[in-house]
Enzyme design. Structure first.
Site, PDB file in Angstrom:
ATOM      1  N   ASP A 337       0.904  -1.236   0.167  1.00 46.90           N
ATOM      2  CA  ASP A 337      -0.516  -0.271   0.153  1.00 46.90           C
ATOM      3  C   ASP A 337       0.626   1.651   0.021  1.00 46.90           C
ATOM      4  O   ASP A 337       1.767   1.568   0.862  1.00 46.90           O
ATOM      5  CB  ASP A 337      -0.972  -0.119   1.586  1.00 46.90           C
ATOM      6  CG  ASP A 337      -2.959  -0.630   1.329  1.00 46.90           C
ATOM      7  OD1 ASP A 337      -2.384  -0.874  -0.521  1.00 46.90           O
ATOM      8  OD2 ASP A 337      -2.568  -1.307   2.148  1.00 46.90           O
ATOM      9  N   ASP A 596      -5.014  -3.158   4.934  1.00 47.27           N
ATOM     10  CA  ASP A 596      -5.616  -2.381   6.281  1.00 47.27           C
ATOM     11  C   ASP A 596      -6.795  -2.124   6.877  1.00 47.27           C
ATOM     12  O   ASP A 596      -7.522  -1.923   7.831  1.00 47.27           O
ATOM     13  CB  ASP A 596      -4.938  -0.638   6.730  1.00 47.27           C
ATOM     14  CG  ASP A 596      -5.199   0.437   5.688  1.00 47.27           C
ATOM     15  OD1 ASP A 596      -6.077  -0.408   4.852  1.00 47.27           O
ATOM     16  OD2 ASP A 596      -4.957   1.579   5.769  1.00 47.27           O
ATOM     17  N   ASP A 600      -9.696  -5.225   2.009  1.00 39.21           N
ATOM     18  CA  ASP A 600      -8.451  -5.710   0.978  1.00 39.21           C
ATOM     19  C   ASP A 600      -8.552  -7.532   2.158  1.00 39.21           C
ATOM     20  O   ASP A 600      -7.655  -7.843   0.968  1.00 39.21           O
ATOM     21  CB  ASP A 600      -6.983  -4.681   2.268  1.00 39.21           C
ATOM     22  CG  ASP A 600      -7.039  -3.602   1.805  1.00 39.21           C
ATOM     23  OD1 ASP A 600      -7.828  -3.048   1.014  1.00 39.21           O
ATOM     24  OD2 ASP A 600      -6.847  -2.693   2.568  1.00 39.21           O
TER      25      ASP A 600
END
Length: 960
Positions: A337, A596, A600
């Site tokens: 990310d 997070d 996801d």
């Protein structure tokens, strides 16, 4: 008063016995039956209920520690040793000799020692894991004593008022209170694949995940009384056999099969052909059984992993699944990310760059409107940055009355606030992704081009865009459509890269791990961030690769290769993350994925190593294999290095274990069959006990992590073990021949001869063989543990001390022991010195053998042969076919792809070849940097010419 307390207790006991159907009665009756209100419980009332209902967790099965201890003696390797123990007292009872009690006791002692160490270490690891997981225990936002606070979900009781928001795992069965509908994912409980909508009054189950919305609820059941708890009682848990267990089994089976073949050959040759006596034959079989089985292998590997897991937790990476360590060691692609991992996730807004689109509005008003569309509590990074721009955060709600707040969700990608101003008029403000806000605007077609131009201008500077819109709501209701939306303005958000991200990415590439940036931002921002971080800029919008509207310029190129070669993906949706991981795995990559959010979770579950970053939601944590307690990419790279070191220790030991099996089986089989030498089984047992005691320390050995991704390559382990084992077996056979059949050692060193003086008298020779085998067997660990010369890489202090002590004991036994029961006799210090010298001389070639094996297994040796053959051929036709392929080749090169005839990663089996992807990523990053320098140089030269300066003088002083 007493009567009221007793009444309450009776009612609550009825709830405990499930005499009341709290799932279906009206919500008012729920409050009545639970003797609670919307103001929540007091701490005292909650404690009383906790004593009645118990903690909000499932009952754990208490396993008998004694049975668990015995379980360590119940595996294929232990069965072989147990069979040897039975042989020692049952089958060895013959030939005029009593049962072999000393071997029986020795084998049982060895089994008990290994089981005890395994039991203690696993118990310690279990306690450590429990303590670590307690830090990850699910939390719940609960209303107690009139105040909201975050508490462990385990202390929830029926009657508690809780808050459920996006990303939360519902902590207990509950009924929803007033508020907007929730989207709940119940797939883990009911198997429903799509999220279900739950409105006020509906029930939600413990263990389900909130996908959208925010609402309060009253708890109606906890622990074993929840829907999840009842289902867990009905389903017996099954232990899935992991990859690590399969590797252990494969190595164990190889060793068992090697011993079985050796024993079969001995039986066939000794009895029908050589007509040997019964008892010596049984003793020879016992030697192979006892010495060949790597009985300590499960203990050594599990202890190594447990200690490694503890080290990872100290670095800020908690392993939820122990075997994730071996996958982390082999990871060659990390999809990371951008926000919060590569960047600080501390957003700043430059008020001077705010672009205003609505007449009569200035930048301060745009900020105020954005702040109104923000949460004042439970803020995310964007809300905190915007509200922080106000002189006083309270200004965001000053002079207005909040009617309804729409929280952010991944589908709409915006927040909104409906409010009433001082004059009683109702308005609505919204902030969010520019595309979503632009779609709301009534004059979209008029402002679209300007909006995109501003977004692109921001993106070129690495700035994200946040749009703000406004509308009047004449009807005055929260669910009213309202009047036309006005596009108010665009705000630039800057999320600075972490100070260590660029260096960490460089380290990752050097370690053979290709880092791919995953961002929801647009492509230009992704490329700009990539440039700042020293990554390549070969990035794509994920929708262009995986969505419905694919980019025409790349539609003819293979998507899998583009994904493999990309440095990052922009505009990523959660479903794209899953697809990216899936396609990388299809090309034989071991893929890590950071995440997070609740969306996801599927990608984290799909990835070989799902990594939940610091401050991840409960849903992301539950789906991951590793949970980070520290922010940033550097934690992950440190974890990769530690995992590789742990894996290196395990791999070193397995090569050593296979080598020892081969050397014992082959060496003693040849001695028994060629010279009819009967080595005492008890001395093999002593070798095994000293070896196992020493080898336990490898779990704390100092090792160099592999410079490349590493994984279990069983063919390499077996091939290396067979070559090492065969070499050491030949060393023993040669030593025996020189000692027994020649006078070389007595003539050269002046030691006594070891020729047998009476029938069946091999006592001194047995002592000499014992010492020779003991020293070189243990010394082999120094060869297998090092990547270069074994005498250059310093071992851990524990391993060194253990080796010295073990071989000191072995030498003293060989020098002084006169054990009639073990059929050995002391050989004196002269022979001990000769044996040490012999082993040192023959130890040196082991490093050369190691290098040769590695070279041969890498395929380089065979590639050279093929290349030399190909070198004599030449291509005759460079005509039409070549020209037709040039255009396609140019297109592939443009997108960083290899030539179509080049073998891709699917065909590659060696790690160094897989590492080319990281090398190519480094090259792209370097090319991007040089291109930027070249552009800068051209700009400088044009300015110099414009100003009429002397460029030669400047070039002498400065170089680009």
């Amino acid at each position: 008063m007493t009567t009221t307390v007793e009444d309450n207790r009776e009612v609550l006991e009825a709830v405990l016995k499930e005499a009341v159907d709290l799932e279906n009665v009206p919500i008012e009756e729920v409050f009545e039956n639970l003797r609670c209100s919307k103001e929540g419980l007091t701490t005292q009332a909650a404690d009383e209920r906790l004593a009645l209902f118990g903690h909000n967790k499932l009952e754990e099965k208490k396993e008998s520690k004694f049975l668990k201890f015995l379980g360590f003696m119940w595996n294929p390797l232990s069965w072989v040793m147990e069979a040897a123990a039975i042989m020692a007292i049952a089958l060895a009872n013959g030939g005029g000799k009593p049962p072999d009690w000393q071997d029986f006791v020795g084998i049982i002692t060895l089994l008990v020692i290994n089981s005890t160490i395994s039991f203690i270490e696993e118990n310690n690891a279990g306690n450590a894991a429990a303590a670590l997981m307690a830090r990850l225990a699910p939390k719940a936002k609960v209303l107690r004593d009139g105040r909201w606070g975050e508490q462990d979900a385990a202390i929830l009781v029926p009657g508690d008022i809780i808050s459920i928001k996006l990303g939360d795992i519902v902590p207990a069965d509950a009924r929803l209170l007033e508020g907007d509908p929730l989207k709940i994912d119940q797939s883990a409980l009911t198997g429903e694949s799509l999220p279900v909508t739950k409105s006020s009054g509906d029930g939600v189950y413990s263990g389900s995940t909130c996908k959208q919305g925010e609402i309060e609820a009253v708890v109606i059941a906890t622990g074993v009384h929840t829907f999840f708890g009842k289902a867990a009682h009905l389903v017996d848990t099954t232990n899935q056999i992991g990859h690590f267990q399969q590797v252990l089994t494969a190595i164990g089976n190889f060793c068992i099969c090697s011993i079985a073949v050796g024993m079969l050959i001995e039986i066939v040759v000794m009895y029908p052909i050589q007509h040997r006596a019964y008892r010596p034959g049984i003793d020879n079989l016992l030697v192979l059984l006892i010495g060949g089985i790597p009985i300590a292998m499960p203990t050594v590997l599990s202890v190594t992993m447990a200690i490694g897991s503890h080290r990872l937790s100290q670095q800020g990476a908690i392993t939820k699944r122990m075997t994730a360590i071996e996958e982390m060691a082999g990871m060659d692609v990390l999809c990371s990310d951008k926000t919060g991992t590569l960047t600080l996730n501390k957003l700043t807004v430059d008020k001077n760059l705010i672009e205003v689109f609505m007449k009569g509005v200035d930048a301060d008003t745009v900020v105020l409107m954005a702040a109104r569309a923000s949460r004042l509590e439970n803020q995310d990074a964007i809300d905190a940055a915007i509200v922080g721009m106000l002189a006083d955060p309270k200004d965001a709600r000053a002079g207005i009355q909040e009617v309804h707040f729409l929280p952010f969700n991944p589908t709409d990608k915006r927040t909104a606030l409906t409010y009433i101003d001082n004059e009683g008029n109702t308005h609505r403000v919204s902030k969010g992704a520019p595309e979503q806000i632009l779609n709301l605007a009534h004059n979209k077609s008029e402002i679209e081009r300007r909006v995109h131009a501003v977004i692109d201008k921001f993106a070129e500077r690495g700035l994200r865009s946040l749009a703000v819109a406004y509308q009047d709501v004449p009807e005055g209701r929260k669910d009213s459509a309202g009047g036309p939306w006005q596009f108010v303005g665009l705000m630039p958000l800057f999320d600075p890269p972490r100070h260590d991200s660029a260096e960490t990415i460089r380290r990752a590439l050097n370690l053979g791990v290709s880092v791919k940036m995953i961002t929801g931002d647009q492509l230009a921002i992704g490329k700009e961030t990539g440039r700042r971080l020293g990554m390549g800029t070969n990035m794509y919008p994920s929708s262009a690769l995986l969505g419905q509207n694919k980019d025409e310029s790349i539609v003819a190129l293979p998507v899998d290769e583009l994904i493999e070669k990309a440095d990052g993906f922009a505009g990523v949706f959660p479903e794209h993350k899953y697809e990216i991981v899936k396609r990388l795995q299809a090309r034989k990559h071991i893929c890590g994925m950071t995440g997070d959010g609740v969306n996801d979770a599927p990608a984290l579950k799909k990835a070989d190593i799902g990594i939940a970053v610091a401050d991840a939601t409960d849903a992301a944590r539950s789906a991951s294999d590793i949970v980070l307690t520290e922010p940033g990419l550097s934690v992950i790279i440190s974890a990769v290095l530690t995992s590789r070191a742990i894996f290196q220790r395990m791999k070193n030991y397995t090569i050593y274990a296979v080598s020892i099996t081969i050397r014992i089986v082959l060496g003693f089989m040849l001695l028994a069959l060629i010279w009819q030498f009967d080595f005492p089984p008890f001395m093999v047992l002593i070798i095994a006990i000293l070896n196992d005691g020493t080898i336990m320390t490898i779990s704390k050995d100092r090792v160099k992590p592999s410079p490349l991704p590493d994984s279990w390559k069983l063919s390499e382990i077996f091939a290396t073990g067979v070559v090492f084992g065969s070499y050491m077996a030949m060393m023993t056979v040669i030593f025996f021949w020189v000692s027994y059949k020649t006078d070389f050692f007595p003539r050269t060193f002046g030691v006594a001869t070891l020729e047998k003086t009476a029938h069946d008298d091999f006592r001194k020779l047995a002592s000499a063989i014992y010492l020779q085998v003991s020293i070189i067997s243990q010394a082999l660990i120094f060869v297998t543990r090092s990547r270069s010369w074994s005498f250059v890489e310093r071992p851990g202090i524990f391993l060194m001390i253990a080796f010295i002590l073990a071989q000191l004991v072995a030498t003293l036994i060989a020098v002084y022991a006169n054990w009639s029961f073990a059929a050995i006799e002391g050989i004196g210090w002269g022979w001990a010195g000769v044996i040490w010298l012999y082993n040192i001389i023959f130890y040196i070639p082991l490093d050369f053998i190691k290098f040769f094996i590695r070279y041969a297994l890498s395929g380089r040796a065979w590639d050279l042969v093929i290349e030399q053959r190909v070198a004599f051929t030449r291509q005759k036709d460079f005509g039409k076919e070549q020209r037709e392929l040039q255009w396609a080749h140019a297109q592939r090169t443009l997108h960083g792809l290899q030539a179509p005839d080049t073998k891709m990663f699917t065909d590659r089996t060696h790690v160094s070849e897989l590492n080319q992807m990281a090398e190519e990523a480094k090259r792209r990053a370097e090319i991007a940097r040089l291109r930027e320098l070249h552009t800068l140089k051209g700009h400088v030269e044009s300015v110099v010419r414009l100003k009429g300066l002397d460029i030669e003088t400047i070039q002498q002083a400065y170089t680009v």
